[in-house]
Design an enzyme around this catalytic site. Structure first.
Site, PDB file in Angstrom:
ATOM      1  CB  CYS A  84     -43.523 107.441   8.075  1.00  0.00           C
ATOM      2  SG  CYS A  84     -44.140 106.260   9.285  1.00  0.00           S
ATOM      3  CB  CYS A 195     -41.990  99.548   6.893  1.00  0.00           C
ATOM      4  SG  CYS A 195     -41.136 100.351   8.283  1.00  0.00           S
TER       5      CYS A 195
HETATM    6  N1  DGL Z   1     -40.877 103.877   8.967  1.00  0.00           N
HETATM    7  C1  DGL Z   1     -42.258 103.740   9.269  1.00  0.00           C
HETATM    8  C2  DGL Z   1     -43.064 103.254   8.068  1.00  0.00           C
HETATM    9  O1  DGL Z   1     -42.702 103.467   6.942  1.00  0.00           O
HETATM   10  C3  DGL Z   1     -42.688 102.979  10.494  1.00  0.00           C
HETATM   11  C4  DGL Z   1     -41.761 102.703  11.591  1.00  0.00           C
HETATM   12  C5  DGL Z   1     -42.414 102.559  12.934  1.00  0.00           C
HETATM   13  O2  DGL Z   1     -43.105 101.567  13.218  1.00  0.00           O
HETATM   14  O3  DGL Z   1     -42.210 103.489  13.711  1.00  0.00           O
HETATM   15  O4  DGL Z   1     -44.120 102.683   8.246  1.00  0.00           O
END
Ligand code: DGL
Length: 282
Positions: A84, A195
């Site tokens: 993430c 993301c």
């Molecule tokens: N998947 C997460 C990232 O790579 C973020 C997702 C979220 O906003 O919860 O930033």
């Protein structure tokens, strides 16, 4: 080999790699790691009760990073991957400080490869509001500033749409259309998916951006980075790669297990139909 977890009622794998994200985004990274490291096992936590991370106050995300890292460490994971970008920006330093001598691999938008690839000298980054606003991201952009002009575009609401099952593609296209139009108008020829949720809509981003734009995601580079870290620490599993993927991951969610399983099967395929998702209350 299965061992008994520190959390009563939960069974986990020994010598596995812990992985977490706010939700299904981390599955795009997990998929790359399963393919690239066929002898490794994983414990994957989707922190869905706290989703989305992208618009929450920074300190709340840092708290979640510490809670999840502590839990994964207590499960005897040999390393951790923060699948993430938002969590890495908010808590990688704190997690590393709290867990010295434990390999932690974070994930950052691929600004460097994009800066080296662009022909127009303009790179577009799609990421969450928190990632774009973070000091870590600003530092990253400054480092590659001489190579390319970086235009970062937050996409509020996109993660929530990707989390729906099935994904509402018309609504996703409607959200992305003005974003991509702006990046193209500013001459971006490389777009970075900053993301881990966004690779699941890479086909829509490519369609809207057109054939002259390269779309970059970071699942494979993270898998390679994990391999390098495990190798250098003498932790890489040299055993035979013989288990089917479904037997190489324990899944947990702080949200609803059945709902997470439905999304997992929709995104990764029907090979995962028999997977068990365990509820985690942390
Ligand atoms: N998947 C997460 C990232 O790579 C973020 C997702 C979220 O906003 O919860 O930033």
């Amino acid at each position: 080999m299965q061992i008994q977890s520190h959390t009563p009622g939960i069974a986990v794998f020994a010598q596995s790699v812990g992985v977490f994200d706010s939700g299904v985004g981390g599955l795009s990274v997990l998929k790359a790691m399963l393919n690239y490291l066929p002898a490794e096992r994983f414990q994957f936590v989707a922190d869905e009760r706290y989703l989305p991370y992208g618009d929450k106050p920074q300190h709340e995300i840092t708290d979640r990073v510490l809670t999840l890292s502590n839990w994964l460490r207590n499960q005897e994971c040999k390393a951790m991957v923060m699948a993430c970008n938002t969590a890495t920006a908010a808590g990688a330093n704190q997690a590393r400080a709290a867990h010295a001598n434990w390999p932690i691999v974070g994930i950052e938008p691929a600004v460097k490869p994009a800066s080296m690839l662009t022909k127009t000298g303009v790179v577009g980054i799609l990421a969450t509001t928190n990632t774009v606003a973070s000091e870590r991201f600003k530092g990253l952009v400054e480092r590659f500033d001489p190579l390319a002009k970086v235009i970062a575009h937050p996409c509020p609401g996109l993660v929530e749409l990707i989390e729906q099952s099935p994904m509402p593609e018309p609504a996703i296209e409607a959200l992305l259309k003005p974003v991509l139009a702006e990046l193209l108008q500013k001459n971006a020829d490389v777009i970075v998916l900053g993301c881990t949720h966004y690779p699941f809509v890479a086909h829509l981003i490519s369609k809207l951006a057109g054939p002259d734009v390269t779309v970059i995601e970071t699942g494979l580079p993270v898998a390679k980075q994990l391999k390098t870290r495990l190798e250098s620490e003498g932790l890489l599993n040299m055993g035979e790669a013989h288990l089917p993927m479904i037997e190489r991951v324990s899944f947990f969610t702080t949200g609803q297990p059945e709902a997470f399983k439905t999304k997992l099967v929709n995104l990764l395929g029907t090979d995962w139909l028999q997977v068990k998702v365990q509820q985690l209350d942390i």
